[in-house]
Design a protein around this motif. Structure first.
Motif, mmCIF file in Angstrom:
data_model
loop_
_atom_site.group_PDB
_atom_site.id
_atom_site.type_symbol
_atom_site.label_atom_id
_atom_site.label_comp_id
_atom_site.label_asym_id
_atom_site.label_seq_id
_atom_site.Cartn_x
_atom_site.Cartn_y
_atom_site.Cartn_z
ATOM 1 N N GLN A 53 3.711 92.261 74.768
ATOM 2 C CA GLN A 53 2.767 93.230 75.327
ATOM 3 C C GLN A 53 2.506 92.888 76.791
ATOM 4 O O GLN A 53 1.392 92.523 77.183
ATOM 5 N N THR A 54 3.535 93.013 77.627
ATOM 6 C CA THR A 54 3.390 92.567 79.019
ATOM 7 C C THR A 54 2.419 93.448 79.799
ATOM 8 O O THR A 54 1.727 92.968 80.694
ATOM 9 N N LEU A 55 2.356 94.738 79.479
ATOM 10 C CA LEU A 55 1.402 95.603 80.188
ATOM 11 C C LEU A 55 -0.040 95.179 79.891
ATOM 12 O O LEU A 55 -0.900 95.214 80.766
ATOM 13 N N GLU A 58 -0.850 92.147 81.949
ATOM 14 C CA GLU A 58 -1.126 92.457 83.355
ATOM 15 C C GLU A 58 -2.561 92.901 83.575
ATOM 16 O O GLU A 58 -3.130 92.670 84.637
ATOM 17 N N PRO A 63 -6.318 90.957 89.877
ATOM 18 C CA PRO A 63 -5.395 91.511 90.876
ATOM 19 C C PRO A 63 -5.452 90.797 92.222
ATOM 20 O O PRO A 63 -4.483 90.836 92.979
ATOM 21 N N GLN A 69 1.984 89.077 92.421
ATOM 22 C CA GLN A 69 3.231 89.764 92.108
ATOM 23 C C GLN A 69 4.314 88.789 91.667
ATOM 24 O O GLN A 69 5.109 89.075 90.758
ATOM 25 N N ASP A 73 6.141 89.176 88.120
ATOM 26 C CA ASP A 73 7.600 89.332 88.024
ATOM 27 C C ASP A 73 8.219 88.233 87.159
ATOM 28 O O ASP A 73 9.143 88.492 86.381
ATOM 29 N N ARG A 76 7.480 89.132 83.506
ATOM 30 C CA ARG A 76 8.330 90.227 83.009
ATOM 31 C C ARG A 76 9.765 89.747 82.803
ATOM 32 O O ARG A 76 10.404 90.063 81.786
ATOM 33 N N LEU A 77 10.278 88.990 83.784
ATOM 34 C CA LEU A 77 11.672 88.548 83.697
ATOM 35 C C LEU A 77 11.868 87.596 82.520
ATOM 36 O O LEU A 77 12.876 87.669 81.805
ATOM 37 N N HIS A 79 10.318 87.575 79.783
ATOM 38 C CA HIS A 79 10.307 88.290 78.520
ATOM 39 C C HIS A 79 11.595 89.061 78.289
ATOM 40 O O HIS A 79 11.962 89.345 77.147
ATOM 41 N N ARG B 302 -9.540 98.687 96.388
ATOM 42 C CA ARG B 302 -9.459 97.254 96.707
ATOM 43 C C ARG B 302 -8.270 97.048 97.626
ATOM 44 O O ARG B 302 -7.253 97.745 97.509
ATOM 45 N N GLU B 325 1.156 87.981 101.363
ATOM 46 C CA GLU B 325 1.134 89.224 100.589
ATOM 47 C C GLU B 325 0.011 90.126 101.055
ATOM 48 O O GLU B 325 -1.008 89.665 101.577
ATOM 49 N N ARG B 345 1.981 96.785 96.666
ATOM 50 C CA ARG B 345 1.984 95.421 97.177
ATOM 51 C C ARG B 345 3.261 95.108 97.924
ATOM 52 O O ARG B 345 4.324 95.629 97.599
ATOM 53 N N SER B 347 4.996 91.310 99.029
ATOM 54 C CA SER B 347 4.803 89.872 98.878
ATOM 55 C C SER B 347 6.026 89.135 99.396
ATOM 56 O O SER B 347 7.159 89.482 99.053
ATOM 57 N N SER B 366 6.346 96.182 95.482
ATOM 58 C CA SER B 366 6.044 96.598 94.111
ATOM 59 C C SER B 366 5.032 97.738 94.110
ATOM 60 O O SER B 366 4.255 97.898 95.064
ATOM 61 N N ASN B 403 12.906 95.063 88.695
ATOM 62 C CA ASN B 403 12.435 95.274 87.332
ATOM 63 C C ASN B 403 11.432 96.407 87.321
ATOM 64 O O ASN B 403 10.736 96.650 88.307
ATOM 65 N N GLN B 405 9.061 99.219 84.469
ATOM 66 C CA GLN B 405 8.654 99.605 83.117
ATOM 67 C C GLN B 405 8.016 100.981 83.156
ATOM 68 O O GLN B 405 7.307 101.328 84.114
ATOM 69 N N THR B 428 15.818 95.548 83.941
ATOM 70 C CA THR B 428 15.897 94.416 84.865
ATOM 71 C C THR B 428 17.292 94.396 85.464
ATOM 72 O O THR B 428 18.289 94.576 84.775
#
Lengths: 150, 570
Positions: A53-55, A58, A63, A69, A73, A76-77, A79, B302, B325, B345, B347, B366, B403, B405, B428
Motif C-alpha cells: 500500500q505505497t500510496l 505516502e 511532505p 522525494q 522513490d 516505490r522502487l 516495492h 505549502r 529541493e 517537486r 530534487s 516529480s 516511476n 502510479q 518503473t
C-alpha cells in the motif's frame, strides 16, 4: 553507571510498594501514552509498506521532510523489486520529546528478490522521528539504515 | 489511574521532594490553565495532567502504568534457517512494565514526573542481545517557564541543529521574552549498551547543545543554536567490527525564525557545520531551509526550499546531506463533493566527493495529483478517490529512471455494509538496469458486513463484523517474465458485553514464479479470544498457524504459536 538502571528499578519498586499500601486502586480508563501511539503509527506504516500500500504510506510521511522525494522513490522502487516483504522490529526503544517521538529500533527485513525470487535477509538499525500533526502521527525523518531502500 | 494521596504526603522518592518544597510562597502563583499549558508546551502529544486544587493546596500524585505478561510456545520449521523466519521453536515468556508517575502541585503550577518502561524476555526475536531492556527512563520537573529533565531525552531544537535521542539531561528556562534551552548527554544504542552490558556496534557519542530563542513579537520567534558531538575512541566493543572505524567530532551552528499569523506560517533556518574524522582532513558545510504555508477556508498551500551541502553534518536526524529541493503543494475543497490536491517537486541529490569517487548529482522532477469525490445525497455512502504520481530522475551519467502510479478506489459505506473496489497501475523504468523495468497492474476488492443488536436508544450488547478482502497484483517485467500475487482473507470479529472479543482471521494466497517453478502458496489462520476481568485487566488467548511457500525446498517455513497474555493497567 553500571548500576544505574537497577537503582531506578529499585526506586520504582519502593514507591510502588508504599503507594499500594497507601490507597486502594481506582478503576480508570487504560493508559494510552503518546509513545505507544507513535509506535503504532510506525508499525502501521511498515505493515502498509509490506502489503504494497505505497500510496497509503505516502500519506503518512511529512511532505516537508528533507529528502522527501528521494525517500518516496526508494520506497516505490524497492516495492517493485521485492515480494513477500516481511519486517520485524526488535530491541525497540521509544522516547517522548517535546513535540516528537524518537523510535530507535533494530530490524530484520525478509523478502524475495526479483527476478529469481531469491530469499534475502537484511538487518539494520534505524532511528525514526515521528511527529504529531493535524492529520495524526507522521514520519518526519529517518536516519541510520534505510529499510525502505531497494 | 491511581490517585495516591489526598493530603501532603511523605514522599519516598527523592525526585518528588521538589513537589513538596515548591510552595505557593516560593513560586509565583499561576492558574491551572497556565500550568497545564506549560506542561503541554513541553510535552506536546502527551496527556496533560489534570490539575485539581486539593483542599489544603498540597501536591496530588498520579500514577498510571501497566504490566503485561506473555507466555507462548512457538513451533517453527524452516527450510532455510533464519533467512526465512525470525522465530525459533520453544516456549518463551515476555514481561513488560510501564509506569508514569506524576506529582502535581496546582497551586505552584508544577508537575514532577517519572516515566519508566522495561521489557524482560527470553525470546531473542524480541530482544536479540540481552534478556532485559530498559525501554525508557524519563524524570523531570515542569513548571511555568521552565523544564528540567533527565534520563532519555529528545532535544528538538530545529531541523538543522539538534533533533535526536540521547541519554542525559535537558533544561529550558524562560526569562521575559527569551528562552534558553540546553542539553548534554551521550548518544548510545541503548541503556544496556551504555552500561556495557551488551556489545556496542556504534561509538558512544558525547553531545551538548544550546538554543537561545527570542519571542520578537507575538507572531515571530528568532533563535540561534550551537551544538557539538564527539565519539569516544575505543567505545565500540563488538570484536567482529574492524578496528579501522574512525571516530568523528562535529560542531554546528544555526540561526532561524518561526513566523505564524492567522492563516500564514513561515519558518527558515541557515546553518554551518564542521566535521572531522580522526586522522582525516576536516570538512565544512552549509545548509539552508525555508518552509511556508497558508491555510484558507477552502484552499491550503505549502511551499519550501531545502539546500543541504553534502559536507554538512549536525545532530539532527532530520538532516539529509546533499539534498537541494524545492516543492509546492496545495489542497483545494472545490465543492462540497470534490477535494483536489497537487504536489510538484524538484530534487537534486549530490554525493560527497571522496578520493577516487568525484561528487555526482541526480536530478529528479516529480508530480502528484489526487481527487476525492463524495457523491452526496444522490448516492449516499458512495465515494471515489483518484491518485496519480510520476517521478523522473537523471544521474550524472545521463541515465534516466522513471516511476509512476495511477490508482482509483470506489468506496461504499453504510451502518451495516462496507465495500470497496480499487484499481492501480504502476510502472518503473531505469535505463541503467532495463532488465528490471516493469508494469504492474493491481486490483483490490473489500466487502464488510456488520451485525449487532444496537438500536437508537441502547448501545449494542453484542456485535459481529465479517470482512472479506482480495488483492491481485500482476507484474510484467519488460524482459519478458512476469509474477503475480494473489491474496485473500476472511475476518470474523465478535464482541459481547462482559464476555469479551473473539477474532478469527483466515487468509490464503499465492505468488507465481517467473521461470516456471511451482507457485508459492500461503495459508494462515489466527484465533484470538480476549476476556476482560475488569476495565483495567484482562486475558488474551491466541493461536496462530502460518504455512508459507508450502512445499518449497528453499523458501518454505511453517510457524505455529499458542500463547496466553495477561494485561493489567492501573
Amino acid at each position: 553507571m553500571h548500576r544505574l538502571p537497577n537503582i531506578f528499578a529499585a526506586m520504582l519498586m519502593a514507591f510502588a510498594l508504599s503507594a499500594c499500601a497507601a490507597q486502594p486502586a481506582q478503576q480508570q480508563a487504560a493508559i494510552i501514552p503518546p509513545a505507544a501511539d507513535a509506535l503504532a503509527a510506525l508499525e502501521g506504516i511498515l505493515a502498509a509498506y509490506a502489503e504494497g500500500q505505497t500510496l497509503h504510506v505516502e500519506t503518512k510521511v511529512e511532505p516537508a521532510m528533507i529528502g522527501y522525494q528521494q525517500w518516496i522513490d526508494a520506497m516505490r522502487l524497492s516495492h517493485a523489486q521485492q515480494k513477500q516483504i516481511r519486517i520485524a522490529l526488535h530491541d525497540t526503544q521509544v522516547v517522548n520529546g517535546s513535540d516528537t517521538v524518537t523510535i530507535r529500533s533494530a530490524w530484520d527485513k525478509r523478502y524475495l528478490s526479483l527476478p529469481e525470487l531469491s530469499p534475502v535477509l537484511r538487518k539494520g538499525q534505524s532511528v525514526f522521528l515521528m511527529q504529531l500533526t493535524q492529520d495524526g502521527w507522521k514520519l518526519a525523518a529517518q536516519s541510520g539504515d534505510n529499510l525502505f531502500a531497494p | 489511574m491511581l490517585t495516591l494521596f489526598r493530603r501532603k504526603p511523605f514522599y519516598p522518592l527523592a525526585f518528588l521532594v521538589g513537589s513538596s518544597l515548591a510552595t505557593a510562597e516560593q513560586l509565583e502563583a499561576v492558574t491551572n490553565d497556565q500550568a497545564a499549558q506549560a506542561w503541554q508546551q513541553n510535552n506536546l502529544g502527551g496527556q496533560t495532567p489534570q490539575l485539581v486544587q486539593q483542599e489544603d493546596g498540597g501536591t496530588r500524585i498520579e500514577w498510571k502504568g501497566g504490566v503485561t505478561a506473555d507466555v507462548y510456545t512457538n513451533n517453527v520449521t524452516t527450510a532455510n534457517g533464519s533467512i526465512n523466519t525470525p522465530f525459533r521453536s520453544g516456549t518463551f515468556y515476555k514481561g513488560m512494565v510501564q509506569s508514569d508517575l506524576r506529582g502535581i502541585n496546582a497551586q505552584a503550577g508544577t508537575v514532577n514526573y517519572f516515566q519508566f518502561g522495561a521489557t524482560h524476555t527470553n525470546d531473542r526475536a524480541v530482544l536479540s542481545l540481552y534478556p532485559r531492556q530498559i525501554n525508557n527512563i524519563q524524570f523531570g520537573r515542569s513548571g511555568t517557564g521552565y523544564l528540567v529533565a533527565a534520563g532519555d531525552i529528545a532535544p528538538n531544537f530545529s531541523s538543522l541543529s539538534s533533533a535526536l535521542g540521547a541519554r542525559g539531561a535537558i533544561g529550558q528556562k524562560q526569562i521575559g521574552d527569551n528562552t534558553v534551552y540546553a542539553y548534554g548527554g551521550v548518544v548510545a544504542e541503548s541503556w544496556e549498551a551504555l552500561e556495557n552490558t551488551v556489545t556496542r556496534n556504534q561509538f558512544l557519542r558525547d553531545v551538548v547543545g544550546v538554543k537561545l530563542e527570542n519571542a520578537y513579537s507575538q507572531n515571530l520567534k528568532l533563535y540561534a543554536t550551537g551544538q557539538a558531538g564527539a565519539d569516544r575512541a575505543g567505545s565500540i566493543t563488538n570484536p567482529l567490527l574492524p578496528p579501522s572505524i574512525l571516530t568523528a567530532k562535529l560542531r554546528a551552528y544555526s540561526t532561524g525564525f518561526q513566523y505564524a499569523q492567522g492563516a500564514y506560517q513561515l519558518a527558515g533556518e541557515t546553518a554551518a557545520s564542521g566535521y572531522q574524522q580522526n586522522t582525516q582532513a576536516g570538512r565544512n558545510g552549509r545548509a539552508h531551509i525555508l518552509d511556508g504555508g497558508w491555510r484558507g477556508e477552502a484552499l491550503a498551500l505549502r511551499a519550501g526550499y531545502h539546500a543541504i551541502d553534502p559536507e554538512f553534518a549536525s545532530l539532527s536526524t532530520m538532516v539529509s546531506a546533499g539534498i537541494k529541493e524545492a516543492y509546492v503543494s496545495g489542497d483545494w475543497t472545490a465543492a462540497s463533493w470534490l477535494t483536489l490536491g497537487a504536489d510538484l517537486r524538484n530534487s537534486k541529490n549530490t554525493t560527497l566527493a571522496v578520493i577516487g569517487f568525484p561528487s555526482q548529482t541526480t536530478d529528479t522532477d516529480s508530480a502528484a495529483a489526487r481527487a476525492n469525490i463524495n457523491f452526496g445525497p444522490d448516492l449516499p455512502g458512495w465515494g471515489l478517490s483518484l491518485n496519480q504520481n510520476a517521478s523522473e530522475s537523471r544521474d550524472a551519467l545521463a541515465n534516466t529512471s522513471r516511476n509512476g502510479q495511477r490508482a482509483a478506489m470506489l468506496n461504499y459505506a453504510s451502518p451495516n455494509w462496507t465495500a470497496g473496489l480499487g484499481y492501480g497501475f504502476g510502472e518503473t523504468r531505469n535505463s541503467a538496469s532495463p532488465t528490471m523495468d516493469s508494469d504492474t497492474t493491481s486490483w483490490q476488492l473489500t466487502l464488510g458486513r456488520s451485525l449487532s443488536d444496537a438500536d437508537n436508544t441502547l448501545p449494542s450488547s453484542w456485535s459481529l463484523n465479517i470482512n472479506f478482502n482480495a488483492a491481485l497484483q500482476d507484474q510484467q517485467l519488460l524482459s519478458g517474465i512476469s509474477t503475480r500475487n494473489l491474496n485473500y482473507s476472511l475476518t470474523f470479529t465478535g464482541q459481547r458485553a462482559g464476555w469479551g472479543n473473539l477474532n478469527l482471521l483466515l487468509s490464503s494466497g499465492l505468488v507465481t514464479r517467473p521461470f516456471g517453478q511451482a507457485d508459492l502458496k500461503l495459508r494462515s489462520a489466527q484465533l484470538e479470544a480476549v476476556h476482560p476481568f475488569s476495565p483495567m485487566s484482562g486475558i488474551k488467548l491466541y493461536l496462530r498457524d502460518t504455512r508459507s511457500n508450502i512445499g518449497d525446498p528453499l523458501l518454505g517455513y511453517d510457524e505455529s504459536v499458542a500463547g496466553v497474555q495477561y494485561t493489567h493497567n492501573f
